[in-house]
Write a protein that holds these residues in place. Structure first.
Motif, PDB file in Angstrom:
ATOM      1  N   GLY A 331       0.814  -1.213   0.000  1.00 56.13           N
ATOM      2  CA  GLY A 331       0.000   0.000   0.000  1.00 56.13           C
ATOM      3  C   GLY A 331       0.847   1.262   0.000  1.00 56.13           C
ATOM      4  O   GLY A 331       0.548   2.230  -0.710  1.00 56.13           O
ATOM      5  N   THR A 332       1.929   1.247   0.786  1.00 55.20           N
ATOM      6  CA  THR A 332       2.819   2.412   0.841  1.00 55.20           C
ATOM      7  C   THR A 332       3.488   2.655  -0.498  1.00 55.20           C
ATOM      8  O   THR A 332       3.567   3.797  -0.976  1.00 55.20           O
ATOM      9  N   LEU A 333       3.981   1.583  -1.146  1.00 52.44           N
ATOM     10  CA  LEU A 333       4.641   1.740  -2.448  1.00 52.44           C
ATOM     11  C   LEU A 333       3.666   2.253  -3.498  1.00 52.44           C
ATOM     12  O   LEU A 333       4.028   3.119  -4.315  1.00 52.44           O
ATOM     13  N   LEU A 334       2.439   1.742  -3.482  1.00 47.69           N
ATOM     14  CA  LEU A 334       1.427   2.254  -4.421  1.00 47.69           C
ATOM     15  C   LEU A 334       1.139   3.728  -4.151  1.00 47.69           C
ATOM     16  O   LEU A 334       1.004   4.531  -5.086  1.00 47.69           O
ATOM     17  N   GLY A 335       1.047   4.082  -2.861  1.00 47.68           N
ATOM     18  CA  GLY A 335       0.783   5.477  -2.500  1.00 47.68           C
ATOM     19  C   GLY A 335       1.915   6.399  -2.888  1.00 47.68           C
ATOM     20  O   GLY A 335       1.687   7.511  -3.390  1.00 47.68           O
ATOM     21  N   VAL A 336       3.151   5.963  -2.671  1.00 45.50           N
ATOM     22  CA  VAL A 336       4.314   6.772  -3.047  1.00 45.50           C
ATOM     23  C   VAL A 336       4.343   6.985  -4.558  1.00 45.50           C
ATOM     24  O   VAL A 336       4.563   8.106  -5.049  1.00 45.50           O
ATOM     25  N   ALA A 337       4.109   5.908  -5.317  1.00 43.92           N
ATOM     26  CA  ALA A 337       4.098   6.030  -6.778  1.00 43.92           C
ATOM     27  C   ALA A 337       2.987   6.979  -7.237  1.00 43.92           C
ATOM     28  O   ALA A 337       3.207   7.860  -8.081  1.00 43.92           O
ATOM     29  N   GLY A 338       1.789   6.791  -6.653  1.00 35.53           N
ATOM     30  CA  GLY A 338       0.681   7.663  -7.027  1.00 35.53           C
ATOM     31  C   GLY A 338       0.901   9.106  -6.604  1.00 35.53           C
ATOM     32  O   GLY A 338       0.585  10.040  -7.353  1.00 35.53           O
ATOM     33  N   GLY A 339       1.452   9.305  -5.393  1.00 31.38           N
ATOM     34  CA  GLY A 339       1.697  10.658  -4.906  1.00 31.38           C
ATOM     35  C   GLY A 339       2.731  11.394  -5.745  1.00 31.38           C
ATOM     36  O   GLY A 339       2.545  12.572  -6.077  1.00 31.38           O
ATOM     37  N   ILE A 340       3.823  10.718  -6.091  1.00 32.77           N
ATOM     38  CA  ILE A 340       4.858  11.352  -6.908  1.00 32.77           C
ATOM     39  C   ILE A 340       4.301  11.702  -8.286  1.00 32.77           C
ATOM     40  O   ILE A 340       4.528  12.805  -8.807  1.00 32.77           O
ATOM     41  N   THR A 341       3.561  10.763  -8.876  1.00 35.61           N
ATOM     42  CA  THR A 341       2.981  11.023 -10.205  1.00 35.61           C
ATOM     43  C   THR A 341       2.024  12.209 -10.162  1.00 35.61           C
ATOM     44  O   THR A 341       2.067  13.095 -11.031  1.00 35.61           O
ATOM     45  N   LEU A 342       1.162  12.242  -9.159  1.00 35.12           N
ATOM     46  CA  LEU A 342       0.181  13.325  -9.052  1.00 35.12           C
ATOM     47  C   LEU A 342       0.862  14.655  -8.745  1.00 35.12           C
ATOM     48  O   LEU A 342       0.499  15.696  -9.311  1.00 35.12           O
ATOM     49  N   ALA A 343       1.864  14.634  -7.845  1.00 32.15           N
ATOM     50  CA  ALA A 343       2.550  15.884  -7.480  1.00 32.15           C
ATOM     51  C   ALA A 343       3.307  16.477  -8.660  1.00 32.15           C
ATOM     52  O   ALA A 343       3.361  17.701  -8.812  1.00 32.15           O
ATOM     53  N   LEU A 344       3.864  15.629  -9.512  1.00 30.91           N
ATOM     54  CA  LEU A 344       4.625  16.119 -10.662  1.00 30.91           C
ATOM     55  C   LEU A 344       3.727  16.621 -11.789  1.00 30.91           C
ATOM     56  O   LEU A 344       4.186  17.358 -12.665  1.00 30.91           O
ATOM     57  N   ASN A 345       2.461  16.234 -11.769  1.00 30.91           N
ATOM     58  CA  ASN A 345       1.554  16.608 -12.860  1.00 30.91           C
ATOM     59  C   ASN A 345       0.364  17.431 -12.406  1.00 30.91           C
ATOM     60  O   ASN A 345      -0.550  17.664 -13.199  1.00 30.91           O
ATOM     61  N   VAL A 346       0.373  17.899 -11.146  1.00 29.06           N
ATOM     62  CA  VAL A 346      -0.781  18.632 -10.637  1.00 29.06           C
ATOM     63  C   VAL A 346      -0.985  19.945 -11.387  1.00 29.06           C
ATOM     64  O   VAL A 346      -2.130  20.389 -11.580  1.00 29.06           O
ATOM     65  N   GLU A 347       0.092  20.559 -11.877  1.00 30.43           N
ATOM     66  CA  GLU A 347      -0.039  21.824 -12.597  1.00 30.43           C
ATOM     67  C   GLU A 347      -0.680  21.627 -13.966  1.00 30.43           C
ATOM     68  O   GLU A 347      -1.152  22.583 -14.576  1.00 30.43           O
ATOM     69  N   THR A 348      -0.687  20.388 -14.451  1.00 32.27           N
ATOM     70  CA  THR A 348      -1.368  20.077 -15.714  1.00 32.27           C
ATOM     71  C   THR A 348      -2.779  19.555 -15.467  1.00 32.27           C
ATOM     72  O   THR A 348      -3.712  19.889 -16.213  1.00 32.27           O
ATOM     73  N   ILE A 349      -2.933  18.764 -14.406  1.00 30.07           N
ATOM     74  CA  ILE A 349      -4.222  18.139 -14.128  1.00 30.07           C
ATOM     75  C   ILE A 349      -5.261  19.165 -13.695  1.00 30.07           C
ATOM     76  O   ILE A 349      -6.412  19.142 -14.156  1.00 30.07           O
ATOM     77  N   VAL A 350      -4.866  20.099 -12.806  1.00 28.47           N
ATOM     78  CA  VAL A 350      -5.829  21.075 -12.281  1.00 28.47           C
ATOM     79  C   VAL A 350      -6.402  21.970 -13.386  1.00 28.47           C
ATOM     80  O   VAL A 350      -7.628  22.148 -13.454  1.00 28.47           O
ATOM     81  N   PRO A 351      -5.577  22.566 -14.282  1.00 29.85           N
ATOM     82  CA  PRO A 351      -6.175  23.361 -15.367  1.00 29.85           C
ATOM     83  C   PRO A 351      -7.109  22.535 -16.256  1.00 29.85           C
ATOM     84  O   PRO A 351      -8.116  23.056 -16.736  1.00 29.85           O
ATOM     85  N   ALA A 352      -6.776  21.248 -16.454  1.00 28.47           N
ATOM     86  CA  ALA A 352      -7.658  20.403 -17.270  1.00 28.47           C
ATOM     87  C   ALA A 352      -9.010  20.216 -16.590  1.00 28.47           C
ATOM     88  O   ALA A 352     -10.064  20.270 -17.241  1.00 28.47           O
ATOM     89  N   ILE A 353      -8.997  20.016 -15.265  1.00 26.83           N
ATOM     90  CA  ILE A 353     -10.251  19.867 -14.525  1.00 26.83           C
ATOM     91  C   ILE A 353     -11.030  21.180 -14.536  1.00 26.83           C
ATOM     92  O   ILE A 353     -12.259  21.192 -14.694  1.00 26.83           O
ATOM     93  N   GLU A 354     -10.322  22.314 -14.365  1.00 32.20           N
ATOM     94  CA  GLU A 354     -10.984  23.623 -14.414  1.00 32.20           C
ATOM     95  C   GLU A 354     -11.647  23.846 -15.768  1.00 32.20           C
ATOM     96  O   GLU A 354     -12.771  24.348 -15.851  1.00 32.20           O
TER      97      GLU A 354
END
Length: 415
Positions: A331-354
């Motif tokens: 669970g921790t490894l999945l969370g770390v992978a997901g967190g790093i991926t999301l943190a590195l792409n949040v500046e792209t994901i948020v404008p797309a959601i907006e």
């Protein structure tokens, strides 16, 4: 290949069997809960880090690393003080300024602002405002030319653009035949800047230093000197050194004092968010307790047989600690992978959601910035991963201890 018996049995128990699908489902939920909590923690702390960095850069792009001012008054003979400051260690730029409050009017539109008188060539040494000019140029500010550079939001509020004229009204009074009136000066808009921080874009204007001294009647004095340092994070130490080199005759202030409450509040918010989101990880980790307790009950006969074959209570405890730890680690490894991926792409994901929802999450007239920055810190990732692992290990202790207390004769009585 050699594997310790505890690890071998513990890994076998983590696999789904026909009779314990419900237990496997609870294990999966626990694993996903830990992954979700770790992902949320990494993402939120990365956004908070980016938010703090972005604000610091934008504030210091307009403010200064340090300032020199006269105790209780205006700074006179500033040229000599400026020469001394330029020779100080770790000072890379010095510029004079005059600061005062004013009110701009254009037609029926009126708006207050902080007016700063600068010398454009010297201001470029300590400020980044010249890099954010979107119309005109800071170099168009000339002494006795009475030009003004406005923030974008301030220009919109006044309804003016490049080349238009505005009236600056200052608190200083002027004696006229009809009485005492506020001083007013017609000024030409020679530039518009946008730093992306609403506080400055809405309430800051720049004029030439000579114009500011005439308008605010400071004669040859100025408000102070702005300093740029080679390392802004060491501003308090360097400011004290500069004050000592000036024999303590002047008040030397640094940005950490001027904005201390703000950045302290950001740091406190980061700490509180870390604690709150850690509870998600804790809840998911303690779900492992219920999972392992059910496994222990389900495996009573197996445990009794292993005990009769010579497996020690400590080894039985190790078996179930391995099983719970595997759930937590995955669970921790999945969370770390997901967190790093999301943190590195949040500046792209948020404008797309907006864009998809047709609304802006961060309104610039409410928040300091209008976009959502992110800065991934590997130390935060390591800290969060370690926290999740420790909580997982702690959650396995009670069920594993309970399994080690199983009495073979009692467990096999009805088998």
């Amino acid at each position: 290949m050699f594997r310790p018996l505890e690890i071998f049995i513990g890994l076998r128990y983590t696999r789904a069997k026909r009779r314990n699908h419900f237990i496997s489902f609870i294990s999966l939920i626990s694993m996903l809960g830990i992954a979700l909590g770790v992902t949320a923690l990494i993402t939120v702390l990365s956004v908070m880090n980016g938010f703090e960095k972005e604000l610091r850069e934008r504030i210091l792009g307009m403010a200064s690393h340090a300032t020199i001012a006269e105790f209780g008054g205006q700074l006179r003979n500033w040229e000599s003080v400026m020469a001394q400051a330029e020779e100080a260690d770790r000072v890379v730029g010095v510029a004079p300024y005059v600061e005062g409050e004013g009110m701009f009017s254009s037609g029926r539109q009126v708006s207050g602002a902080m007016v700063r008188g600068v010398i454009p060539d010297l201001e470029a040494r300590v400020s980044q405002v010249g890099e954010h000019i979107i119309f005109g140029s800071m170099n168009d500010l000339r002494g006795r030319g009475f030009g003004v550079v406005l923030g974008k939001e301030l220009a919109l509020a006044l309804g003016v653009g490049l080349g238009d004229r505005v009236t600056l009204i200052t608190p200083q009074a002027a004696v006229t035949p009809v009485g005492v009136l506020p001083r007013m000066r017609r000024m030409n808009v020679v530039g518009i800047f946008e730093v992306g921080m609403y506080e400055y874009d809405r309430s800051t204007a720049f004029i030439h230093l000579d114009d500011a001294r005439q308008i605010y009647q400071t004669d040859d004095a100025i408000s102070g000197l702005r300093l740029k340092l080679d390392d802004m994070m060491r501003a308090p130490t360097i400011a004290r050194q500069v004050a000592a080199e000036l024999d303590g005759r002047f008040w030397v202030n640094d940005w950490t004092r001027q904005h201390a409450n703000f950045f302290r509040a950001v740091q406190t918010e980061k700490t509180v968010m870390f604690i709150i989101l850690s509870l998600i990880v804790a809840v998911a980790a303690f779900n492992i307790v219920s999972t392992l307790v059910m496994v222990v009950i389900d495996k009573q006969a197996d445990i009794a047989i292993l005990r009769t074959l010579g497996l020690s209570p400590r080894s039985v405890m190790g078996v179930f600690m391995v099983q719970g730890t595997v759930i937590g680690v995955v669970g921790t490894l999945l969370g770390v992978a997901g967190g790093i991926t999301l943190a590195l792409n949040v500046e792209t994901i948020v404008p797309a959601i907006e864009s998809l929802l047709g609304r802006q999450f961060l309104s610039p007239d409410v928040y300091y910035i209008s976009d959502l920055p992110s800065e991934l810190n590997l130390r935060d990732v390591a800290r969060i991963g370690s926290l999740a692992f420790v909580l997982t290990v702690l959650a396995t202790l009670y069920p594993a201890w309970r399994a080690s207390r199983t009495q073979p004769a009692e467990a096999l009585r009805y088998e």
